[in-house]
Motif scaffolding. Structure first.
Motif, PDB file in Angstrom:
ATOM      1  N   LEU A   1       0.853  -1.196   0.000  1.00 36.31           N
ATOM      2  CA  LEU A   1       0.000   0.000   0.000  1.00 36.31           C
ATOM      3  C   LEU A   1       0.881   1.235   0.000  1.00 36.31           C
ATOM      4  N   LEU A   2       0.883   1.958  -1.130  1.00 30.68           N
ATOM      5  CA  LEU A   2       1.723   3.162  -1.217  1.00 30.68           C
ATOM      6  C   LEU A   2       0.860   4.414  -1.116  1.00 30.68           C
ATOM      7  N   ASP A   3       1.268   5.318  -0.249  1.00 31.96           N
ATOM      8  CA  ASP A   3       0.676   6.658  -0.236  1.00 31.96           C
ATOM      9  C   ASP A   3       1.769   7.625   0.185  1.00 31.96           C
ATOM     10  N   ILE A   4       1.446   8.902   0.281  1.00 32.03           N
ATOM     11  CA  ILE A   4       2.461   9.889   0.663  1.00 32.03           C
ATOM     12  C   ILE A   4       2.590   9.918   2.196  1.00 32.03           C
ATOM     13  N   ALA A   5       3.726  10.445   2.667  1.00 34.03           N
ATOM     14  CA  ALA A   5       4.025  10.391   4.109  1.00 34.03           C
ATOM     15  C   ALA A   5       2.897  10.963   4.992  1.00 34.03           C
ATOM     16  N   PRO A   6       2.292  12.117   4.635  1.00 30.91           N
ATOM     17  CA  PRO A   6       1.256  12.654   5.540  1.00 30.91           C
ATOM     18  C   PRO A   6       0.026  11.759   5.675  1.00 30.91           C
ATOM     19  N   MET A   7      -0.120  10.765   4.781  1.00 31.25           N
ATOM     20  CA  MET A   7      -1.304   9.896   4.832  1.00 31.25           C
ATOM     21  C   MET A   7      -1.050   8.586   5.581  1.00 31.25           C
ATOM     22  N   MET A   8       0.151   8.434   6.186  1.00 31.75           N
ATOM     23  CA  MET A   8       0.474   7.150   6.825  1.00 31.75           C
ATOM     24  C   MET A   8      -0.455   6.833   8.001  1.00 31.75           C
ATOM     25  N   GLY A   9      -0.925   7.881   8.697  1.00 32.64           N
ATOM     26  CA  GLY A   9      -1.851   7.645   9.810  1.00 32.64           C
ATOM     27  C   GLY A   9      -3.175   7.066   9.307  1.00 32.64           C
ATOM     28  N   VAL A  10      -3.699   7.674   8.247  1.00 29.27           N
ATOM     29  CA  VAL A  10      -4.948   7.177   7.653  1.00 29.27           C
ATOM     30  C   VAL A  10      -4.747   5.745   7.154  1.00 29.27           C
ATOM     31  N   LEU A  11      -3.585   5.529   6.525  1.00 30.95           N
ATOM     32  CA  LEU A  11      -3.297   4.206   5.968  1.00 30.95           C
ATOM     33  C   LEU A  11      -3.279   3.132   7.067  1.00 30.95           C
ATOM     34  N   GLU A  12      -2.821   3.535   8.237  1.00 32.95           N
ATOM     35  CA  GLU A  12      -2.823   2.593   9.370  1.00 32.95           C
ATOM     36  C   GLU A  12      -4.246   2.075   9.632  1.00 32.95           C
ATOM     37  N   GLY A  13      -5.211   2.971   9.509  1.00 37.04           N
ATOM     38  CA  GLY A  13      -6.608   2.577   9.700  1.00 37.04           C
ATOM     39  C   GLY A  13      -7.068   1.602   8.626  1.00 37.04           C
ATOM     40  N   VAL A  14      -6.608   1.820   7.391  1.00 37.83           N
ATOM     41  CA  VAL A  14      -6.962   0.911   6.291  1.00 37.83           C
ATOM     42  C   VAL A  14      -6.366  -0.477   6.561  1.00 37.83           C
ATOM     43  N   VAL A  15      -5.124  -0.476   7.064  1.00 39.94           N
ATOM     44  CA  VAL A  15      -4.461  -1.754   7.380  1.00 39.94           C
ATOM     45  C   VAL A  15      -5.258  -2.497   8.470  1.00 39.94           C
ATOM     46  N   MET A  16      -5.716  -1.750   9.461  1.00 44.46           N
ATOM     47  CA  MET A  16      -6.521  -2.382  10.533  1.00 44.46           C
ATOM     48  C   MET A  16      -7.784  -2.991   9.937  1.00 44.46           C
ATOM     49  N   GLU A  17      -8.448  -2.243   9.044  1.00 49.24           N
ATOM     50  CA  GLU A  17      -9.697  -2.748   8.483  1.00 49.24           C
ATOM     51  C   GLU A  17      -9.478  -3.983   7.613  1.00 49.24           C
ATOM     52  N   LEU A  18      -8.349  -3.994   6.875  1.00 47.11           N
ATOM     53  CA  LEU A  18      -8.054  -5.181   6.061  1.00 47.11           C
ATOM     54  C   LEU A  18      -7.899  -6.405   6.966  1.00 47.11           C
ATOM     55  N   ALA A  19      -7.188  -6.220   8.088  1.00 45.28           N
ATOM     56  CA  ALA A  19      -7.024  -7.335   9.038  1.00 45.28           C
ATOM     57  C   ALA A  19      -8.396  -7.773   9.557  1.00 45.28           C
ATOM     58  N   ASP A  20      -9.244  -6.793   9.841  1.00 39.52           N
ATOM     59  CA  ASP A  20     -10.549  -7.086  10.435  1.00 39.52           C
ATOM     60  C   ASP A  20     -11.511  -7.751   9.447  1.00 39.52           C
ATOM     61  N   CYS A  21     -11.168  -7.711   8.148  1.00 40.33           N
ATOM     62  CA  CYS A  21     -11.996  -8.419   7.155  1.00 40.33           C
ATOM     63  C   CYS A  21     -11.763  -9.933   7.237  1.00 40.33           C
ATOM     64  N   ALA A  22     -10.660 -10.364   7.869  1.00 34.36           N
ATOM     65  CA  ALA A  22     -10.336 -11.787   8.025  1.00 34.36           C
ATOM     66  C   ALA A  22     -10.444 -12.529   6.694  1.00 34.36           C
ATOM     67  N   LEU A  23      -9.662 -12.067   5.727  1.00 35.91           N
ATOM     68  CA  LEU A  23      -9.743 -12.621   4.374  1.00 35.91           C
ATOM     69  C   LEU A  23      -8.713 -13.738   4.184  1.00 35.91           C
ATOM     70  N   PRO A  24      -9.143 -14.928   3.837  1.00 30.55           N
ATOM     71  CA  PRO A  24      -8.210 -16.058   3.729  1.00 30.55           C
ATOM     72  C   PRO A  24      -7.123 -15.868   2.671  1.00 30.55           C
ATOM     73  N   LEU A  25      -7.377 -15.094   1.618  1.00 29.98           N
ATOM     74  CA  LEU A  25      -6.383 -14.957   0.544  1.00 29.98           C
ATOM     75  C   LEU A  25      -5.358 -13.856   0.807  1.00 29.98           C
ATOM     76  N   LEU A  26      -5.562 -13.093   1.881  1.00 28.90           N
ATOM     77  CA  LEU A  26      -4.649 -11.978   2.151  1.00 28.90           C
ATOM     78  C   LEU A  26      -3.446 -12.481   2.952  1.00 28.90           C
ATOM     79  N   ALA A  27      -2.304 -12.625   2.250  1.00 26.64           N
ATOM     80  CA  ALA A  27      -1.136 -13.263   2.862  1.00 26.64           C
ATOM     81  C   ALA A  27      -0.189 -12.269   3.518  1.00 26.64           C
ATOM     82  N   GLY A  28      -0.444 -10.964   3.379  1.00 24.43           N
ATOM     83  CA  GLY A  28       0.427  -9.965   4.003  1.00 24.43           C
ATOM     84  C   GLY A  28       0.058  -8.572   3.526  1.00 24.43           C
ATOM     85  N   VAL A  29       0.429  -7.563   4.327  1.00 17.41           N
ATOM     86  CA  VAL A  29       0.140  -6.161   3.979  1.00 17.41           C
ATOM     87  C   VAL A  29       1.365  -5.323   4.321  1.00 17.41           C
ATOM     88  N   LEU A  30       1.791  -4.493   3.367  1.00 10.93           N
ATOM     89  CA  LEU A  30       2.952  -3.627   3.610  1.00 10.93           C
ATOM     90  C   LEU A  30       2.571  -2.173   3.310  1.00 10.93           C
TER      91      LEU A  30
END
Ligand SMILES: NC(=O)c1ccc[n+]([C@@H]2O[C@H](COP(=O)([O-])OP(=O)(O)OC[C@H]3O[C@@H](n4cnc5c(N)ncnc54)[C@H](O)[C@@H]3O)[C@@H](O)[C@H]2O)c1
Ligand SMILES: O=C(O)C[C@H](O)C(=O)O
Length: 330
Positions: A40-69
């Protein structure tokens, strides 16, 4: 189960990505047996927002999602990726044309082309969504000379989906019963949505759309301008540019490129080889078929005088955008 492929989405904290990430991670793009690692690429000021997206991806509990960077570093984001969705760019606002974004956005695609050239797989399949998408894709390819130019494409699938939906509504049939409508040229208000080869299934029998609609005036004017101006209509209503439908179209584009388009033509912006008298070395949208991870322009179509005028107008705009973009990148 196959080993995971790395997929990058840029603009990952933005509104298109918010719909797109779920589609990729749930298996709708690369298939139900293909695990993915999401960069997941975004600009530096958006890293806080991106953290929330990462949390939501984890919370989707998706079997095919092998990692998030999540990252703000393009070289880290593009390292060894198979499929970049280049979404991150400024969207237009009411009253702007997409080409008004050129000077703000084209530098992003120069920088990302350079990073892809350095660290991506040489068989990477790049989809540019950020506007002006065709010219951004051209610039990205120019700054990634070690990657074949066939591997850079721009998204006109949203225009194709819009055109298909308009024709299906006019004919009163389900959208999947219409196929082979073409988007020629630029993802802009000069694009030519061309229904002349489209087919519709009515009562189990396939018929040409022009004969089924039998209203040349509608097909040459209302239909064309509705599709050309649909992005602006969504902005006027939502006060933000299309996102749900854009994410769906990006998924459709990449899925068909990776898994094949079957018996349907799809429209993709690809580097022109001059087919149909279009300007070489611009990213021009053509009807293509895809198989084994490769696209091929549909050949041998008749171009009417009306279509010729439309193709020439959108080609001229792409040549002008290319000139302006190269100037910005100097
Ligand atoms: N081709 C199409 O059919 C189509 C359809 C819809 C939207 N778009 C375009 O897609 C783009 C994104 O739209 P959106 O609605 O998601 O916008 P958005 O503003 O919601 O999100 C864009 C994201 O990109 C990020 N970004 C900016 N510069 C970046 C960079 N250098 N690297 C990585 N990320 C960066 C921003 O921080 C933001 O999070 C716009 O240019 C829009 O016009 C194209
Ligand atoms: O129109 C825009 O600016 C956004 C997008 O390209 C669209 O077609 O909806």
């Amino acid at each position: 189960m196959a080993s995971p492929i790395k997929v990058v989405v840029t603009g990952a904290a933005g509104q298109i990505a918010y719909s797109l990430l779920y589609q990729i991670a749930s298996g709708s793009v690369f298939g139900p047996d293909q695990p993915v690692v999401l960069h997941l690429l975004d600009i530096a000021p958006m890293m806080g927002v991106l953290e929330g997206v990462v949390m939501e991806l984890a919370d989707c509990a998706l079997p095919l999602l092998a990692g998030v960077l999540p990252t703000a570093n393009p070289e880290e984001a593009f390292k060894d990726v198979a499929a970049p969705f280049l979404v991150g760019a400024m969207p237009r606002r009411k009253g702007m044309e997409r080409k008004d974004l050129l000077s703000a956005n084209v530098r992003i695609f120069k920088e990302q082309g350079q990073a892809l050239d350095k660290v991506a797989r040489k068989d990477v399949k790049v989809l540019v969504v950020g506007n002006p998408a065709n010219t951004n894709a051209l610039i990205c390819s120019k700054y990634a000379p070690s990657i074949p130019k066939e591997n850079f494409t721009a998204m006109t699938r949203l225009d194709q989906n819009r055109a298909q939906a308009q024709l299906a509504a006019k004919l009163g049939v389900p959208v999947q019963d219409v196929k082979n409508v073409i988007i020629w040229g630029n993802h802009s208000s000069t694009q030519f949505p061309d229904p002349s080869n489209a087919l519709v299934k009515i009562g189990g029998v396939e018929k040409p759309v022009p004969a089924a609609i039998n209203d040349d005036e509608f097909l040459k004017s209302t239909f064309v301008s509705t599709v050309q101006k649909r992005g602006a209509a969504v902005i006027a209503a939502r006060k933000m540019s299309s996102a749900l439908s854009a994410a769906k179209a990006a998924s459709d584009h990449m899925r068909d490129w990776f898994l094949g388009s079957g018996d349907r033509w799809v429209s993709m912006g690809v580097v022109s080889d001059g087919s149909y008298g279009t300007p070489r070395d611009t990213v021009f949208s053509f009807p293509v078929t895809t198989s084994n991870g490769k696209w091929k322009i549909v050949e041998g179509l008749t171009i009417s005088d009306f279509a010729r005028t439309m193709l020439d107008a959108t080609g001229k705009e792409l040549d002008e955008e290319k000139r302006d973009a190269l100037e910005v990148c100097k």
